[in-house]
Design a protein around this motif. Structure first.
Motif, mmCIF file in Angstrom:
data_model
loop_
_atom_site.group_PDB
_atom_site.id
_atom_site.type_symbol
_atom_site.label_atom_id
_atom_site.label_comp_id
_atom_site.label_asym_id
_atom_site.label_seq_id
_atom_site.Cartn_x
_atom_site.Cartn_y
_atom_site.Cartn_z
ATOM 1 N N LYS A 64 43.298 38.819 29.298
ATOM 2 C CA LYS A 64 42.705 38.366 30.557
ATOM 3 C C LYS A 64 43.495 38.908 31.740
ATOM 4 C CE LYS A 64 40.536 34.085 28.939
ATOM 5 N NZ LYS A 64 40.587 32.596 28.942
ATOM 6 N N GLY A 65 42.752 39.434 32.717
ATOM 7 C CA GLY A 65 43.387 39.994 33.900
ATOM 8 C C GLY A 65 43.788 41.447 33.747
ATOM 9 N N ARG A 66 43.749 41.960 32.520
ATOM 10 C CA ARG A 66 44.120 43.365 32.293
ATOM 11 C C ARG A 66 42.939 44.200 31.781
ATOM 12 N NH1 ARG A 66 47.657 44.647 28.418
ATOM 13 N NH2 ARG A 66 47.175 42.849 27.101
ATOM 14 N N THR A 68 38.703 44.713 31.146
ATOM 15 C CA THR A 68 37.389 44.356 31.679
ATOM 16 C C THR A 68 36.309 44.951 30.794
ATOM 17 O OG1 THR A 68 38.247 44.335 33.940
ATOM 18 C CG2 THR A 68 35.859 44.447 33.662
#
Length: 122
Positions: A64-66, A68
């Motif tokens: 998550k956050g890295r 997509t």
């Protein structure tokens, strides 16, 4: 009947980026879910990210956050943009899709790609 063809894996340094692609082809009625799993040596295959045909997404906490995930429904293709890669992201990445296929009736089946290796190392 249906094939998933992946591309985009390779060797990258820590902190780098890679973009994986997976295209589905064949007698496709609809692709309900497309996603990515990975399997590191000696470990079980795990979900990385998935996306439904209406855009709902699900990510592993570790990415998550890295990472997509995105889809081009017109092209039956799913992408995984991976940023800020870490050595622990090293694994074989597998495309997965839940697809309704055109037979005498519409039949839902689960498909896997052949896998593409990702190595994060300096």
């Amino acid at each position: 009947q249906v094939q998933l063809v992946e591309s985009g894996g390779g060797l990258v340094q820590p902190g780098g980026s890679l973009r994986l692609s997976c295209a589905a082809s064949g007698s496709i009625f609809s692709i309900y879910v497309m996603g990515w799993y990975r399997q590191a040596p000696g470990k079980q295959r795990e979900l990385v990210a998935s996306m439904t045909n209406v855009g709902n997404t699900n990510y592993a906490d570790s990415v998550k956050g890295r990472f997509t995930i995105s889809r081009d429904n017109a092209k039956n293709t799913v992408y995984l943009q991976m940023n800020s890669l870490k050595p622990e992201d090293t694994a074989v990445y597998y495309c997965n899709a839940l697809i309704g296929i055109k037979e005498e009736i519409i039949t839902t089946k689960n498909y896997w790609g052949q896998g593409t290796p990702v190595t994060v190392s300096s």
